[in-house]
Enzyme design. Structure first.
Site, mmCIF file in Angstrom:
data_model
loop_
_atom_site.group_PDB
_atom_site.id
_atom_site.type_symbol
_atom_site.label_atom_id
_atom_site.label_comp_id
_atom_site.label_asym_id
_atom_site.label_seq_id
_atom_site.Cartn_x
_atom_site.Cartn_y
_atom_site.Cartn_z
ATOM 1 N N VAL A 1 0.653 -1.295 -0.057
ATOM 2 C CA VAL A 1 -0.025 -0.111 -0.065
ATOM 3 C C VAL A 1 0.423 1.154 -0.079
ATOM 4 O O VAL A 1 0.680 2.232 0.622
ATOM 5 C CB VAL A 1 -1.018 -0.265 1.223
ATOM 6 C CG1 VAL A 1 -1.927 0.909 1.364
ATOM 7 C CG2 VAL A 1 -1.441 -1.373 1.414
ATOM 8 N N ARG B 1 2.658 4.346 -3.223
ATOM 9 C CA ARG B 1 2.167 4.635 -3.360
ATOM 10 C C ARG B 1 1.038 5.000 -4.768
ATOM 11 O O ARG B 1 0.237 4.919 -4.508
ATOM 12 C CB ARG B 1 3.327 6.066 -4.935
ATOM 13 C CG ARG B 1 2.818 7.263 -4.933
ATOM 14 C CD ARG B 1 3.836 6.921 -6.649
ATOM 15 N NE ARG B 1 5.485 8.346 -5.544
ATOM 16 C CZ ARG B 1 5.509 9.913 -5.313
ATOM 17 N NH1 ARG B 1 4.567 10.035 -5.243
ATOM 18 N NH2 ARG B 1 6.156 9.612 -4.493
ATOM 19 N N VAL B 2 1.813 3.300 -5.456
ATOM 20 C CA VAL B 2 0.912 3.413 -6.477
ATOM 21 C C VAL B 2 -0.278 2.389 -6.118
ATOM 22 O O VAL B 2 -1.291 2.012 -6.118
ATOM 23 C CB VAL B 2 1.947 2.618 -7.317
ATOM 24 C CG1 VAL B 2 0.939 1.567 -8.567
ATOM 25 C CG2 VAL B 2 3.122 3.085 -8.159
ATOM 26 N N VAL C 1 2.718 -6.448 -9.985
ATOM 27 C CA VAL C 1 2.995 -4.834 -10.641
ATOM 28 C C VAL C 1 4.368 -5.091 -10.556
ATOM 29 O O VAL C 1 5.200 -3.527 -10.803
ATOM 30 C CB VAL C 1 2.092 -4.099 -9.795
ATOM 31 C CG1 VAL C 1 2.038 -2.641 -10.974
ATOM 32 C CG2 VAL C 1 0.564 -4.348 -10.530
ATOM 33 N N ARG D 1 0.285 5.390 -22.743
ATOM 34 C CA ARG D 1 1.131 6.736 -22.878
ATOM 35 C C ARG D 1 1.404 6.842 -24.271
ATOM 36 O O ARG D 1 1.452 7.925 -24.950
ATOM 37 C CB ARG D 1 2.106 6.211 -21.897
ATOM 38 C CG ARG D 1 2.444 6.541 -20.817
ATOM 39 C CD ARG D 1 4.161 6.540 -19.766
ATOM 40 N NE ARG D 1 3.546 6.341 -17.980
ATOM 41 C CZ ARG D 1 4.535 5.692 -18.306
ATOM 42 N NH1 ARG D 1 5.496 5.093 -18.258
ATOM 43 N NH2 ARG D 1 4.352 5.526 -17.007
ATOM 44 N N HIS E 1 8.309 -4.403 -20.504
ATOM 45 C CA HIS E 1 8.189 -2.859 -19.644
ATOM 46 C C HIS E 1 9.533 -2.226 -19.280
ATOM 47 O O HIS E 1 9.364 -2.068 -18.226
ATOM 48 C CB HIS E 1 7.320 -3.014 -18.925
ATOM 49 C CG HIS E 1 7.104 -1.784 -17.567
ATOM 50 N ND1 HIS E 1 6.531 -1.006 -18.029
ATOM 51 C CD2 HIS E 1 6.767 -1.442 -16.104
ATOM 52 C CE1 HIS E 1 6.402 0.531 -17.502
ATOM 53 N NE2 HIS E 1 6.897 0.050 -15.906
#
Length: 311
Positions: free
Chosen positions: A8, A10-11, A117, A148, A172
């Site tokens: 938990v 920032r993202v 992630v 993006r 990525h």
């Protein structure tokens, strides 16, 4: 639908806030080893839910093994990359975190679908699947890169972003692959659109701007969060609602000369299960670049795997 978020930061917080607006979610579990973090943040979310007039059961845990029976688990926990760190350094640090999550979270959530992630995301997803043998594990892959790309292409061409259909594949990271052959503008192949409008496009310039935007955001804001949160929400929604949407996520595919399947991004139909990819529709050059990305991901994965086996 019970969604779990492990990490938990920032993202993770931006993702959780984004997800409470999704009508299909009835339960949300927040996990973070920092004392009280998930507890106080869960209170923030309840205040937001009161404003929304929605009822979602929110659980908070410090011990990851306490979370059970989630339908979808997103793993966002991990250290961010600092300027002095190589990608291998980051892989080694976060591999230990992924190993801990695999050992603590998977046993109570064996039927869950896992979305990794944590960066370097493709290698970490491979590691998580290797350690757990979970049936459904994907990396968030290059869907964020795709968003993006759409924004920059729409801005450059002067069209609404909703009129742009395109994808980024590969890794990525530095080995991302821009799929120009699949790019459509208002349903028209890009080369035809450019010809009809009588305009030219510097594709290298567009790619460079897409690759640089994250660095610019991080330099001013300290990190990205809302773009990633929306991207990951797209993936959760596709799985939860079984929409069978085509997204650039990373799932195991066969890469030439690699002895096992590699998590590398290719646009793929995704719902409760994984469907076909668009690999067959790509140019030979694009396929070659995707396979090259896969080999780079595999090397990072092997390094991370050796590191956790030795620690």
């Amino acid at each position: 639908m019970h969604i779990g978020i492990v990490g938990v930061g920032r993202v993770g917080r931006a993702l959780a806030y984004t997800l409470i607006h999704e009508n299909y979610i009835t339960e949300l579990s927040l996990v973070d080893i920092i004392p009280n973090l998930s507890m106080v943040f869960s209170e923030e979310l309840r205040h937001a839910l009161a404003s929304l007039g929605r009822e979602i059961s929110i659980n908070h845990y410090t011990n990851p093994s306490d979370m059970t029976n989630a339908d979808i688990v997103l793993i966002t926990a991990g250290k961010p990359r600092t300027p002095d760190m190589t990608r291998r350094d980051l892989a080694h640090v976060n591999a230990r975190i992924i190993k801990g999550i695999a050992e603590s979270v998977f046993p109570g959530n064996k039927e869950a679908r896992f979305i990794v992630v944590t960066n370097p995301v493709d290698a970490m997803a491979m590691l998580f699947k290797k350690l757990t043998r979970a049936e459904f594990v994907i990396s968030s892959g290059t869907h964020l890169d795709t968003l993006r790309f759409k924004v920059e292409l729409a801005r450059t061409l002067g069209v609404p972003v909703r009129h742009v259909e395109t994808y980024v594949a590969g890794e990525h990271g530095p080995n991302s692959v821009f799929l120009w052959s699949l790019t459509r503008v208002n349903g028209i192949p890009l080369h035809q659109f450019l010809h009809e409008k009588g305009i030219s496009l510097n594709t290298s310039d567009v790619e460079l701007k897409v690759k640089e935007i994250a660095r610019q955001i991080i330099s001013v804001l300290g990190g990205t969060c809302y773009g990633p949160a929306a991207a990951f929400r797209d993936i959760v929604r596709a799985i939860a609602l079984n929409t069978c949407r085509i997204l650039s996520i990373a799932s195991p595919i066969k890469v030439p000369d690699i002895p096992e399947e590699v998590m590398v991004s290719v646009p793929q139909k995704i719902g409760r299960n994984l469907g076909y990819t668009l690999l067959q529709y790509l140019s030979d050059e694009e396929k070659g670049l995707i396979y090259r990305a896969g080999k780079a991901i595999y090397e990072t994965y092997l390094s991370a795997l050796r590191h956790v086996e030795q620690s």
